[in-house]
Motif scaffolding. Structure first.
Motif: not given
Length: 167
Positions: A27-35, A101-105, A109-114
């Motif tokens: 829901t927010w970029p910081f959780s994606a960075i945490a992954e 097996g899902n965290g990196f993906k 992809m939450r932080l950018g398209k590529d």
């Protein structure tokens, strides 16, 4: 497009739209960075430093994440860029953080398209690409994850290239 089969049974594939859909679990970029940080903290990676940098490339803001862990060879890169695959195990009683097996993906992809992944292990240097832009450009009907690896063998390099569907 041909449907891949195993013993006459069509194999499941993932639509490129799934990359965006999957990213909405953050829901927010910081959780994606945490992954991404969690991956470096896994006991089999053994990273003890992690860097985040922001730069501009051809007018586009880019984030880079780097750690000093063990790196990925061709097989490990392929597994990491595949969906739902994880072979993480405890090391010296320390449990890994991720296991599905899902965290990196989802995080990348939450932080950018590529996402371009550069990795160097003891025996290989690899580049993998998870890219919504690429899949849109080629009108892909399933997720394709190009990976190029150079295996280090007595100062010689052996090139591996895979452009398979992620399953």
């Amino acid at each position: 497009m041909a449907v891949r089969q195993d013993r006459g049974i069509p194999l499941s594939t993932l639509s490129p739209k799934y990359l965006h859909t999957n990213s909405t679990s953050h829901t927010w970029p910081f959780s994606a960075i945490a992954e991404l940080i969690d991956n470096a903290c896994d006991p089999d990676v053994q990273a003890d430093a992690f860097w985040i940098d922001k730069t501009v490339v051809e007018g586009h803001e880019c984030l880079s994440f780097m750690d000093n862990g063990n790196g990925l060879d061709h097989e490990a890169m392929h597994k990491m860029l595949s969906f739902g695959y994880s072979d993480k195990v405890a090391v010296n009683g320390v449990e890994p953080i991720g296991m599905y097996g899902n965290g990196f993906k989802s995080g990348s992809m939450r932080l950018g398209k590529d996402a371009l992944v550069f990795s160097r292990s003891n025996n290989a240097s690899c580049v993998g690409m998870l890219s919504q832009t690429y899949l849109e450009e080629i009108n892909a009907q399933q997720i394709i994850v190009p990976i190029v690896c150079f295996e280090h063998t007595n100062r010689n390099y052996i090139l591996f290239y895979t452009r398979g569907a992620s399953q």
